[in-house]
Design an enzyme around this catalytic site. Sequence first.
Site, PDB file in Angstrom:
ATOM      1  N   GLY A  21       0.832  -1.190   0.000  1.00 35.66           N
ATOM      2  CA  GLY A  21       0.000   0.000   0.000  1.00 35.66           C
ATOM      3  C   GLY A  21       0.871   1.245   0.000  1.00 35.66           C
ATOM      4  N   VAL A  23       2.400   4.748   2.405  1.00 34.26           N
ATOM      5  CA  VAL A  23       2.604   5.386   3.700  1.00 34.26           C
ATOM      6  C   VAL A  23       2.674   6.893   3.472  1.00 34.26           C
ATOM      7  CG1 VAL A  23       4.111   5.634   5.702  1.00 34.26           C
ATOM      8  CG2 VAL A  23       3.839   3.400   4.611  1.00 34.26           C
ATOM      9  N   LYS A  38      -0.107   4.310   7.413  1.00 38.53           N
ATOM     10  CA  LYS A  38      -0.034   3.254   6.403  1.00 38.53           C
ATOM     11  C   LYS A  38      -1.449   2.987   5.909  1.00 38.53           C
ATOM     12  CE  LYS A  38       1.823  -1.463   5.914  1.00 38.53           C
ATOM     13  NZ  LYS A  38       2.501  -2.553   6.671  1.00 38.53           N
ATOM     14  N   ASP A 128      12.220 -10.934   8.065  1.00 40.09           N
ATOM     15  CA  ASP A 128      12.516  -9.997   6.971  1.00 40.09           C
ATOM     16  C   ASP A 128      13.415  -8.862   7.472  1.00 40.09           C
ATOM     17  OD1 ASP A 128      12.475  -9.204   4.335  1.00 40.09           O
ATOM     18  OD2 ASP A 128      10.542  -8.176   4.453  1.00 40.09           O
TER      19      ASP A 128
END
Length: 282
Positions: A21, A23, A38, A128
């Site tokens: 998406g 921010v 976000k 991650d």
Amino acid sequence: MFKDPYEDYKILKCIEEGAFGKVHKARNLKTGHLVAIKIQDCTNDNFMDLYEECKLLESFNHQNIPKVMDKYYWEQKFYICMELCAGGDLTDIYMGTGSLKESQVAFVAKEVLETLLYLHQKGYVHRDIKPNNILLTDAGEVRLVDFGSMSSIQTEKPTFIDGTPAYLAPEYVLEDLNGDYDERCDVWSLGMTLLELAEGRLPLLLTSSYSYCKYWQQKNRVPQLRKRDKWSPAFHSFLEDALTLDPAMRPSVEKLLQHEFLSNDSLTRVNLTLSESNRVTV
């Protein structure tokens, strides 16, 4: 949470965009405080996933994890309002100012390890760790972000490869279908991250999980610092520990926190010399 976020916040410029998406920097209309919002497209299929992820973040209480301030669901979009990390991410930093000094690398290592220790003790693997997911505040404080790949250590291990290939632990790529990995995969990813920060480039230029899997199936060597004389023996030792190929022999986060590389007299915060217009947060 089922209300118009624009009643509480003025949305300013977009500061990051990706598959997740967008921010935006935003201003709280009541307090005037700046935040990061976000914004993700939301459907009946993913609403509960987004909601549960947000609730999990709200449950975390660690100084290096951005605080969730508000959440909204409005017109098929999910909004998460968080602490703004105006210093940007570490990829931005080193690409703008050059590779980090050893004392700065040590500072980042210690702060991320302390955050990982908190997550691991809670029963989670981040999965991650990379420079893009390590942000800095204006004061140079470290914040770890992006928990979309996170999984439980004991249960719910995904049976597919998730994360960024260049930073993934070999056992995670080679054995992921069997779920034969644990929280020590975060230690490997941190080691690769520190190598990148020190040298200003990716240690392994591999762009897909397939190429990464092939690299380790062919038993190629573990990446190392290129200029050995430039760095202290303690830094070399720390990286050798973090990048131990056999996960059973790789030190835990708790043990690495005791390494001499992280002694108090060797740590300095990262200099924030990027201009405000060039800083990015995620």
